[in-house]
Design an enzyme around this catalytic site. Structure first.
Site, PDB file in Angstrom:
ATOM      1  CG  ASP A   1      -1.925   1.207   1.467  1.00 45.51           C
ATOM      2  OD1 ASP A   1      -2.389   1.578   0.363  1.00 45.51           O
ATOM      3  OD2 ASP A   1      -1.887   1.780   2.594  1.00 45.51           O
TER       4      ASP A   1
ATOM      5  CG  ASP B   1      -1.743   7.775   0.235  1.00 42.69           C
ATOM      6  OD1 ASP B   1      -0.705   7.845  -0.176  1.00 42.69           O
ATOM      7  OD2 ASP B   1      -2.649   8.328   0.128  1.00 42.69           O
TER       8      ASP B   1
ATOM      9  CG  ASP C   1      -2.422   2.551   6.463  1.00 42.71           C
ATOM     10  OD1 ASP C   1      -3.218   3.787   6.976  1.00 42.71           O
ATOM     11  OD2 ASP C   1      -2.310   2.329   5.240  1.00 42.71           O
TER      12      ASP C   1
END
Length: 221
Positions: free
Chosen positions: A7, A9, A181
């Protein structure tokens, strides 16, 4: 074969790539200064569940509808040239470790492709699965997304579709990692052999602890 998925961001980078791009566009004179406040408000509403990813994408992309294709490409090249100081050394080292081990690396992000590809290049990642920005017949951005946005369960769908085009299956890899996250990425995290929670949100942390997944608290050193 082994596969490493990342991922973007708040995972590889400890900030929002859309905000970084918005600030660049303001500095370049493409957007007025209050665009940052407007984008922040859309991010807040998205996180609160008041709007969807398509509306957030529209807030990021639609203000650029009057920029020509060549002008946007020039700006993106300048944006990419200035990214190096913002890429965390620990994240660069993590990706490099996978690349040096011969693992196939792919960025899987909700970020629009034309921004995501610039970050991927900075990390030395050549494969990108991202939300696809629509353009009109003149090559200008419309603010819409082509097909499904690369978010939630669609990340897994896009990955499986990409692999199928190459005659591959996820289960065919000896090991597969996904670093994320967010609990919104649970469908893909649950599909790989080695899910890794990076600076996880509260829900993902709970799941990761319960299932004994690897948790990385920092990738920003």
């Amino acid at each position: 074969m082994r596969l490493a998925l990342f991922d973007l961001d708040h995972t590889l980078i400890p900030f929002d790539s859309g905000m970084a791009w918005t600030r660049f566009c303001i500095e370049r004179g493409w957007l007025p200064a209050d665009t940052e406040t407007d984008y922040l408000e859309h991010c807040r509403r998205y996180l609160a569940g008041d709007i969807g990813v398509r509306e957030l994408h529209r807030a990021l992309v639609l203000p650029l509808r009057d920029i020509s294709r060549s002008g946007l490409d020039d700006g993106l090249a300048a944006f990419e040239a200035g990214l190096a100081p913002t890429l965390p050394a620990a994240a660069l080292a993590l990706v490099a470790q996978h690349r040096e081990a011969g693992d196939r690396c792919c960025l899987v992000t909700a970020t629009t492709r034309f921004v995501a590809e610039r970050y991927a290049a900075g990390f030395g990642i050549t494969e990108v699965l991202a939300s696809e920005a629509a353009r009109d017949s003149h090559g200008r951005l419309t603010g819409e997304i082509i097909g499904a946005p690369c978010v939630g369960a669609h990340k897994l769908d896009k990955l499986l579709g990409w692999l199928a085009l190459e005659g591959l299956e996820l289960k065919g890899f000896a090991r597969s990692w996904f670093y994320s996250d967010s609990a919104s990425d649970l469908p893909l995290l649950e599909a790989v052999s080695d899910p890794v929670a990076v600076r996880p949100d509260a829900r993902l942390r709970e799941v990761a602890v319960l299932r004994s997944w690897t948790v990385i608290e920092r990738l920003s050193d």
